[in-house]
Design a protein around this motif. Structure first.
Motif, PDB file in Angstrom:
ATOM      1  N   PRO A  27      -7.150  -3.394  -1.526  1.00 45.77           N
ATOM      2  CA  PRO A  27      -5.817  -2.893  -1.177  1.00 45.77           C
ATOM      3  C   PRO A  27      -4.735  -3.869  -1.604  1.00 45.77           C
ATOM      4  O   PRO A  27      -4.956  -5.085  -1.683  1.00 45.77           O
ATOM      5  CB  PRO A  27      -5.863  -2.771   0.363  1.00 45.77           C
ATOM      6  CG  PRO A  27      -7.312  -2.737   0.715  1.00 45.77           C
ATOM      7  CD  PRO A  27      -8.010  -3.551  -0.325  1.00 45.77           C
ATOM      8  N   VAL A  28      -3.536  -3.357  -1.861  1.00 48.24           N
ATOM      9  CA  VAL A  28      -2.420  -4.200  -2.263  1.00 48.24           C
ATOM     10  C   VAL A  28      -2.103  -5.225  -1.189  1.00 48.24           C
ATOM     11  O   VAL A  28      -1.802  -6.390  -1.473  1.00 48.24           O
ATOM     12  CB  VAL A  28      -1.165  -3.342  -2.568  1.00 48.24           C
ATOM     13  CG1 VAL A  28       0.055  -4.229  -2.824  1.00 48.24           C
ATOM     14  CG2 VAL A  28      -1.408  -2.443  -3.767  1.00 48.24           C
ATOM     15  N   ARG A  29      -2.198  -4.808   0.099  1.00 50.88           N
ATOM     16  CA  ARG A  29      -1.907  -5.740   1.188  1.00 50.88           C
ATOM     17  C   ARG A  29      -2.880  -6.916   1.175  1.00 50.88           C
ATOM     18  O   ARG A  29      -2.482  -8.080   1.356  1.00 50.88           O
ATOM     19  CB  ARG A  29      -1.966  -5.022   2.530  1.00 50.88           C
ATOM     20  CG  ARG A  29      -1.649  -5.930   3.711  1.00 50.88           C
ATOM     21  CD  ARG A  29      -1.545  -5.156   4.989  1.00 50.88           C
ATOM     22  NE  ARG A  29      -1.257  -6.041   6.114  1.00 50.88           N
ATOM     23  CZ  ARG A  29      -1.060  -5.619   7.352  1.00 50.88           C
ATOM     24  NH1 ARG A  29      -1.102  -4.323   7.627  1.00 50.88           N
ATOM     25  NH2 ARG A  29      -0.812  -6.482   8.319  1.00 50.88           N
ATOM     26  N   THR A  30      -4.160  -6.632   0.915  1.00 48.85           N
ATOM     27  CA  THR A  30      -5.156  -7.705   0.841  1.00 48.85           C
ATOM     28  C   THR A  30      -4.851  -8.642  -0.325  1.00 48.85           C
ATOM     29  O   THR A  30      -4.946  -9.868  -0.203  1.00 48.85           O
ATOM     30  CB  THR A  30      -6.565  -7.106   0.675  1.00 48.85           C
ATOM     31  OG1 THR A  30      -6.838  -6.263   1.796  1.00 48.85           O
ATOM     32  CG2 THR A  30      -7.624  -8.199   0.589  1.00 48.85           C
ATOM     33  N   LEU A  31      -4.473  -8.049  -1.461  1.00 48.08           N
ATOM     34  CA  LEU A  31      -4.117  -8.870  -2.614  1.00 48.08           C
ATOM     35  C   LEU A  31      -2.942  -9.778  -2.293  1.00 48.08           C
ATOM     36  O   LEU A  31      -2.956 -10.974  -2.609  1.00 48.08           O
ATOM     37  CB  LEU A  31      -3.771  -7.969  -3.804  1.00 48.08           C
ATOM     38  CG  LEU A  31      -3.219  -8.693  -5.051  1.00 48.08           C
ATOM     39  CD1 LEU A  31      -4.265  -9.635  -5.641  1.00 48.08           C
ATOM     40  CD2 LEU A  31      -2.737  -7.688  -6.093  1.00 48.08           C
ATOM     41  N   ASN A  32      -1.899  -9.225  -1.661  1.00 43.82           N
ATOM     42  CA  ASN A  32      -0.724 -10.026  -1.328  1.00 43.82           C
ATOM     43  C   ASN A  32      -1.080 -11.173  -0.391  1.00 43.82           C
ATOM     44  O   ASN A  32      -0.541 -12.283  -0.512  1.00 43.82           O
ATOM     45  CB  ASN A  32       0.361  -9.153  -0.702  1.00 43.82           C
ATOM     46  CG  ASN A  32       1.012  -8.221  -1.712  1.00 43.82           C
ATOM     47  OD1 ASN A  32       1.018  -8.511  -2.906  1.00 43.82           O
ATOM     48  ND2 ASN A  32       1.544  -7.098  -1.256  1.00 43.82           N
ATOM     49  N   HIS A  90      -1.250  -2.601  -9.981  1.00 42.54           N
ATOM     50  CA  HIS A  90      -2.268  -2.485 -11.025  1.00 42.54           C
ATOM     51  C   HIS A  90      -3.358  -3.543 -10.844  1.00 42.54           C
ATOM     52  O   HIS A  90      -4.547  -3.270 -11.069  1.00 42.54           O
ATOM     53  CB  HIS A  90      -1.626  -2.639 -12.411  1.00 42.54           C
ATOM     54  CG  HIS A  90      -0.679  -1.534 -12.760  1.00 42.54           C
ATOM     55  ND1 HIS A  90       0.205  -1.606 -13.812  1.00 42.54           N
ATOM     56  CD2 HIS A  90      -0.465  -0.328 -12.174  1.00 42.54           C
ATOM     57  CE1 HIS A  90       0.914  -0.491 -13.870  1.00 42.54           C
ATOM     58  NE2 HIS A  90       0.528   0.291 -12.876  1.00 42.54           N
ATOM     59  N   THR A  91      -2.946  -4.746 -10.422  1.00 46.37           N
ATOM     60  CA  THR A  91      -3.926  -5.812 -10.205  1.00 46.37           C
ATOM     61  C   THR A  91      -4.879  -5.460  -9.085  1.00 46.37           C
ATOM     62  O   THR A  91      -6.099  -5.641  -9.195  1.00 46.37           O
ATOM     63  CB  THR A  91      -3.210  -7.142  -9.877  1.00 46.37           C
ATOM     64  OG1 THR A  91      -2.350  -7.483 -10.961  1.00 46.37           O
ATOM     65  CG2 THR A  91      -4.209  -8.262  -9.656  1.00 46.37           C
ATOM     66  N   ALA A  92      -4.334  -4.927  -7.979  1.00 43.22           N
ATOM     67  CA  ALA A  92      -5.177  -4.534  -6.850  1.00 43.22           C
ATOM     68  C   ALA A  92      -6.155  -3.436  -7.253  1.00 43.22           C
ATOM     69  O   ALA A  92      -7.322  -3.446  -6.847  1.00 43.22           O
ATOM     70  CB  ALA A  92      -4.296  -4.072  -5.685  1.00 43.22           C
ATOM     71  N   ALA A  93      -5.679  -2.502  -8.079  1.00 42.91           N
ATOM     72  CA  ALA A  93      -6.557  -1.420  -8.543  1.00 42.91           C
ATOM     73  C   ALA A  93      -7.683  -1.980  -9.404  1.00 42.91           C
ATOM     74  O   ALA A  93      -8.850  -1.568  -9.262  1.00 42.91           O
ATOM     75  CB  ALA A  93      -5.740  -0.391  -9.328  1.00 42.91           C
ATOM     76  N   ASP A  94      -7.360  -2.929 -10.291  1.00 42.50           N
ATOM     77  CA  ASP A  94      -8.385  -3.535 -11.142  1.00 42.50           C
ATOM     78  C   ASP A  94      -9.432  -4.278 -10.321  1.00 42.50           C
ATOM     79  O   ASP A  94     -10.621  -4.259 -10.644  1.00 42.50           O
ATOM     80  CB  ASP A  94      -7.750  -4.509 -12.138  1.00 42.50           C
ATOM     81  CG  ASP A  94      -7.112  -3.803 -13.322  1.00 42.50           C
ATOM     82  OD1 ASP A  94      -7.228  -2.556 -13.391  1.00 42.50           O
ATOM     83  OD2 ASP A  94      -6.510  -4.487 -14.160  1.00 42.50           O
TER      84      ASP A  94
END
Length: 432
Positions: A418-423, A410-414
Motif C-alpha cells: 500500500p502507498v501508506r506502507t511505502l510512505n 507507481h512505486t507502491a504498485a511495483d
C-alpha cells in the motif's frame, strides 16, 4: 506540548502519540523550557495564554537559547493578532482553537520535516565547508600527496600560477584550494572561462566599460578584475583566449592595472592570477596560437594535475566519497558497492577523469545502475539480521523510486505494498 489545561494537554498528547509522535507534556512553561535545553526536541507546541510564563515568553526564551527548535502556538479566536506578532518574533506557525485534530497533525508533521530539512542543509553546508580544507583534494596515492604538498607550498606565496591538467581533473578545485589557503582567502574568487566568453564581449566583461562606450552601454560597469580586487582571478581554459586578448591580459599581469572599455584612465587592481590549461602551452606557443611572452610570464610557477588513469589507487576512495555525498544530498539510502565492483572501476579508461567518475558515483547513489544495487554479502554478513533486512529493503525502495521518478503510487504498485506502507518506509529510511 505545553498547556496549563491538564485535560486538553492529556487529550492532545494521546492523539499525537497515536499519530506517531513521541510527546513530552508539561503544564508549566518553566519545566518545558528546561526540557528544550536538555533534549532539543523536533518541535514545541504551546498554548499562547497561560498563567505565569505565557507562550510568547516561552517562544522568546527558546529563540534565544535554542533557535533551531521550531515553535507552534495554540491560540483562541481573539488572539490571532498576538499570534501573528509572535510569528514575527520567530514562531513557526499558529493554529486557532477549536481545531481539527487531523489538521493539527498535518501542521506538526510539516513543521518537523521542515526542521529536519533545515538541519540537514546545515549539515551539508558544514560538509561543504570542511571540503574547503586540505582534504577537499581527495586521494592518498603518491601523485596526490605530491600535489597536495605543492599546493600547500604555493598557497602562501603570492605568485601567479599556471595549472595544467586534462578536462575533468579538478583544475578549479586546485585553484580554489590555492585561494582558500592564501592570505587572500577573505577576498573574492572570480572564475573566468576564457573559452566560453565571446570575443565581442570579453573586454567589457573582464575589464569593464564606461557609459556610452558602445551601443547599449547605458551605465558604467565594473569588470571582473576590479571586482576581484584583494582576491584571486581564475582564468580557465586560457589556451582558448584569442591572441589580441592575450596581449591585454599580459598587461594586467605585468602592471596590475586595467583600463575600462571607452576610458583612458588606468585603474590599479590587487589580484593574484591563476590560469589553467588543458594542454601544455609550450605546444600552443610553438604552433603560434599562444603568445610567447604570456607563456613565460605564467609558466614560471606551475602545478600539473595527474589524470585519473595515473592515480588509479585513488579511484575507490573518490567513488565512495562522491556516492556518499550524492546519497546524502538527495536523501537516498547509502548503497554499498561490492569489492568486485570497486576493483572493476580501476580497469576503466576514465577519459573524463574525476568528473566522469563523479557522475558514475552519483548514478550509483541514486540507484540508476541496477546491476550495482546488490550489497556485498561479505559486508552484509557483518550486520545483524534486522540491519541486513533493513538495508536491503531500503535499497529496493530507493531503486523503485528512481525507476518511477519518485511517483509513490507507481512505486507502491511495483513493490506490491500500500502507498501508506511505502510512505512509512520512506520516512523510516530517510528516503526522498
Amino acid at each position: 506540548m505545553v498547556d496549563d489545561d491538564g485535560d486538553h494537554l492529556r487529550a492532545v498528547t494521546d492523539w499525537l502519540t497515536v499519530s506517531g509522535f513521541d510527546v513530552l507534556a508539561f503544564e508549566r512553561a518553566e519545566d518545558a523550557f528546561k526540557a528544550v535545553l536538555d533534549q532539543r526536541p523536533d518541535l514545541v507546541l504551546t498554548d499562547l495564554r497561560m498563567p505565569g510564563i505565557d507562550g510568547v515568553t516561552l517562544l522568546n526564551s527558546i529563540k534565544r537559547k535554542a533557535a533551531c527548535v521550531p515553535v507552534i502556538l495554540l491560540t483562541a479566536h481573539g488572539d490571532v493578532a498576538a499570534a501573528v506578532d509572535a510569528m514575527k518574533r520567530g514562531a513557526e506557525d499558529f493554529i486557532e482553537k477549536p481545531y481539527d485534530a487531523d489538521r493539527l497533525v498535518a501542521l506538526l508533521t510539516k513543521a518537523v520535516e521542515k526542521g529536519r530539512m533545515s538541519r540537514e542543509i546545515d549539515r551539508l553546508q558544514s560538509l561543504v565547508e570542511q571540503q574547503n580544507e586540505a582534504d577537499a583534494i581527495i586521494g592518498d596515492g603518491p601523485a596526490m600527496l605530491a600535489l597536495k604538498r605543492r599546493v600547500s607550498a604555493l598557497a602562501q606565496v603570492d605568485l601567479d600560477v599556471l595549472i595544467i591538467g586534462e578536462t575533468g581533473t579538478g583544475k578549479e578545485l586546485v585553484a580554489r584550494a590555492l585561494h582558500n589557503r592564501s592570505g587572500r582567502a577573505a577576498g573574492p574568487f572570480v572564475a573566468i572561462n576564457c573559452g566560453a566568453l565571446p570575443e565581442s564581449i570579453f573586454e567589457s566583461e573582464v575589464f569593464g566599460h564606461v557609459k556610452g562606450a558602445f551601443t547599449g552601454a547605458l551605465s558604467e560597469r565594473e569588470g571582473k578584475f576590479e571586482f576581484a580586487d584583494g582576491g584571486t582571478v581564475f582564468l580557465d581554459e586560457i589556451e582558448a583566449m584569442p591572441p589580441v586578448l592575450q596581449a591585454k591580459i599580459l598587461r594586467v599581469l605585468q602592471e596590475r592595472v586595467v583600463e575600462r572599455l571607452g576610458e583612458n584612465r588606468l585603474r590599479p587592481v590587487d589580484v593574484r592570477i591563476i590560469a589553467a590549461a588543458k594542454t601544455d602551452l609550450s605546444a600552443e606557443m610553438a604552433a603560434g596560437r599562444f603568445r610567447e611572452d604570456l607563456y613565460y610570464r605564467l609558466a614560471s610557477v606551475d602545478i600539473r594535475i595527474p589524470a585519473l588513469r595515473e592515480r588509479v589507487e585513488d579511484i575507490e576512495q573518490l567513488f565512495v566519497h562522491f556516492a556518499t555525498l550524492a546519497a546524502r544530498r538527495y536523501g537516498q539510502a547509502e548503497l554499498r558497492p561490492t569489492a568486485g565492483f570497486l576493483a572493476g572501476l580501476r580497469q576503466e579508461p576514465w577519459r573524463g577523469n574525476v568528473r566522469e567518475l563523479k557522475a558514475r558515483a552519483e548514478r550509483f547513489a541514486l540507484g540508476l545502475d541496477a546491476d550495482e544495487l546488490q550489497p556485498a554479502m561479505s559486508q552484509m554478513q557483518t550486520l545483524a539480521l534486522p540491519e541486513q533486512i533493513a538495508l536491503y529493503e531500503a535499497q529496493l525502495i530507493a531503486s523503485a523510486l528512481s525507476k518511477n521518478n519518485g511517483n509513490t503510487a507507481h512505486t507502491a504498485a511495483d513493490l506490491g505494498i500500500p502507498v501508506r506502507t511505502l510512505n512509512e518506509k520512506v520516512s523510516r529510511y530517510r528516503l526522498r
